[in-house]
Scaffold this active site. Structure first.
Site, mmCIF file in Angstrom:
data_model
loop_
_atom_site.group_PDB
_atom_site.id
_atom_site.type_symbol
_atom_site.label_atom_id
_atom_site.label_comp_id
_atom_site.label_asym_id
_atom_site.label_seq_id
_atom_site.Cartn_x
_atom_site.Cartn_y
_atom_site.Cartn_z
ATOM 1 C CE LYS A 81 -0.765 -2.650 -6.152
ATOM 2 N NZ LYS A 81 -0.350 -3.635 -7.117
ATOM 3 C CE LYS A 94 7.444 -7.514 -9.048
ATOM 4 N NZ LYS A 94 5.985 -7.603 -8.831
ATOM 5 C CE LYS A 132 3.987 -4.749 -1.301
ATOM 6 N NZ LYS A 132 3.561 -5.965 -1.934
HETATM 7 P P1 ATP Z 1 3.693 -4.521 -6.939
HETATM 8 O O1 ATP Z 1 4.785 -3.678 -6.368
HETATM 9 O O2 ATP Z 1 3.567 -4.429 -8.430
HETATM 10 O O3 ATP Z 1 2.403 -4.430 -6.203
HETATM 11 P P2 ATP Z 1 4.777 -6.716 -5.550
HETATM 12 O O4 ATP Z 1 6.241 -6.823 -5.758
HETATM 13 O O5 ATP Z 1 4.298 -6.141 -4.290
HETATM 14 O O6 ATP Z 1 4.154 -5.980 -6.766
HETATM 15 P P3 ATP Z 1 4.089 -9.420 -6.571
HETATM 16 O O7 ATP Z 1 5.136 -9.516 -7.578
HETATM 17 O O8 ATP Z 1 2.734 -9.680 -7.095
HETATM 18 O O9 ATP Z 1 4.020 -8.096 -5.675
HETATM 19 O O10 ATP Z 1 4.402 -10.405 -5.406
HETATM 20 C C1 ATP Z 1 4.920 -11.690 -5.531
HETATM 21 C C2 ATP Z 1 5.071 -12.237 -4.158
HETATM 22 O O11 ATP Z 1 6.053 -11.487 -3.445
HETATM 23 C C3 ATP Z 1 3.823 -12.208 -3.297
HETATM 24 O O12 ATP Z 1 3.709 -13.461 -2.632
HETATM 25 C C4 ATP Z 1 4.052 -11.104 -2.324
HETATM 26 O O13 ATP Z 1 3.392 -11.322 -1.097
HETATM 27 C C5 ATP Z 1 5.554 -11.172 -2.151
HETATM 28 N N1 ATP Z 1 6.110 -9.874 -1.778
HETATM 29 C C6 ATP Z 1 5.988 -8.711 -2.449
HETATM 30 N N2 ATP Z 1 6.644 -7.708 -1.837
HETATM 31 C C7 ATP Z 1 7.180 -8.257 -0.715
HETATM 32 C C8 ATP Z 1 7.978 -7.748 0.345
HETATM 33 N N3 ATP Z 1 8.369 -6.483 0.385
HETATM 34 N N4 ATP Z 1 8.369 -8.594 1.314
HETATM 35 C C9 ATP Z 1 8.010 -9.897 1.280
HETATM 36 N N5 ATP Z 1 7.266 -10.448 0.320
HETATM 37 C C10 ATP Z 1 6.849 -9.656 -0.680
#
Ligand code: ATP
Ligand code: LTN
Length: 335
Positions: free
Chosen positions: A117, A202, A199
């Site tokens: 980040k 969002k 990955k």
């Molecule tokens: P950001 O993109 O803002 O960093 P994010 O979508 O990666 O956010 P969170 O909303 O905080 O993350 O994640 C919620 C949950 O979703 C966490 O348990 C995280 O491990 C899971 N998660 C996030 N992205 C993935 C992915 N691509 N595949 C599987 N699990 C995910």
């Protein structure tokens, strides 16, 4: 089983955008399932974490409300589960400060998410981004959590929370339950449809690589048809075919089929058959949730009543832990 004998599960979600298929398959869907398996579940929206990256105020409010409604639409049951907004429970910020003082600079410097980040947001490498894992440790330790289900990307943070808990317990006496991460077997890491080495996230915006849980069927179909694969053409599970591997994992998470079964199903067929089949599986999973979401999100006073009541329930548990920790450290009690 009585509530107080149940093992406690805690997880949180950042409300920095509309949830992705990665959040849904890697986290939300499994977490909701735990409610039915005899655990006491505590879930929350991590809005304090969200501001480690600059957020537009009106949008942060909207995303928080929508994320709350989405989890209810996806089946989160407030009769069984405590579900609140992190900033409504001030003990999170309070314990985070205390834990900051039990965490080393070197430990935080090793966190992969911080490294990623701070590269992505080079113009805003704020102290909050750096101490993010201490706030996350506070989230977990406040509720005497036994298990923390998260995607593979968050395992390192949960391990740090364990280290902090053990350190604090060792310095004083047992205060925090030492939590364990639970990483799902299927859907643990859904990758971008455009760059399967990264990955699906969002915060990368609603591009073609990312399926939003609120995308309409045509959009979902179009994004899957454009998914990056390879020139070999066969549906085969291999590390050398990251695009196809990712699509197979999504399909497997939704249909429950093994990789061998999927290879057999598409034997002799090409990506022209496989990609729409994956899209259809996603659409049929998301459509009923989207319909419920549209109903719930309209009812602001219901949502407000839910998050207010749940913040009170959470605070009652969190307050006890903070008081216990403060007493051990040696703060002068007010009464
Ligand atoms: P950001 O993109 O803002 O960093 P994010 O979508 O990666 O956010 P969170 O909303 O905080 O993350 O994640 C919620 C949950 O979703 C966490 O348990 C995280 O491990 C899971 N998660 C996030 N992205 C993935 C992915 N691509 N595949 C599987 N699990 C995910
Ligand atoms: N950092 C996590 C979100 C998060 C979390 C938590 C997960 C904040 N606090 C406590 C589990 C437990 C993320 O980015 N997915």
């Amino acid at each position: 089983m009585e509530n107080n004998e149940k093992k406690r599960i805690l997880s949180m979600y950042q409300c920095t955008g509309t949830f992705t298929l990665g959040n849904y398959l890697g986290a939300i869907r499994n977490h909701i399932h735990f409610q039915e398996e005899g655990y006491q579940c505590v879930y929350a929206l991590a809005d304090l974490h969200a501001i480690t990256v600059r957020q537009e105020p009106a949008q942060l409010r909207r995303y928080t409300m929508e994320a709350y409604a989405f989890l209810l639409a996806a089946g989160l049951d407030l009769e069984k589960t405590i579900f609140f907004v992190q900033s409504h429970v001030p003990e999170h910020a309070q314990l985070a400060w205390l834990l900051n003082c039990y965490t080393q600079f070197g430990e935080l410097s090793r966190m992969t998410q911080f490294k990623d980040k701070s590269q992505k947001h080079a113009d805003n490498i704020n102290a909050g981004l750096f101490t993010y894992p201490c706030l996350m440790a506070a989230d977990i330790l406040l509720y005497q959590t036994d298990y923390v289900p998260v995607g593979a990307d968050q395992k390192q943070h949960v391990e740090l929370a364990r280290d902090i808990a053990e350190r604090f317990n060792g310095a004083y006496s047992p205060t925090f339950t030492v939590p364990e991460p639970i990483i799902p077997r299927r859907g643990a890491r859904v990758m971008s449809l455009q760059d399967p080495t990264r990955k699906m996230s969002k915060s990368d915006g609603n591009n073609n690589g990312c399926i939003s849980v609120l995308d309409d069927p045509d959009t979902i179909m179009r994004k899957f048809k454009r998914a990056v694969t390879d020139s070999e053409g066969g549906v085969r599970y291999s590390d050398e075919k990251p695009g196809v591997k990712n699509l197979m994992e999504i399909y497997s998470a939704l249909t429950g089929r093994t990789m061998e079964e999927i290879e057999r199903e598409f034997d002799g067929k090409g990506y022209g058959d496989f990609k729409p089949a994956v899209a259809e599986a996603v659409i049929s999973e998301l459509q009923p949730i989207q319909e419920r979401f549209q109903e719930i999100v309209k009812d602001k006073s219901y949502l407000q009543q839910c998050y207010r009541q749940n913040a009170e329930k959470a605070s009652a548990i969190a307050r006890r832990t903070v008081q216990k920790a403060m007493k051990k450290i040696g703060f002068l009690p007010i009464s």
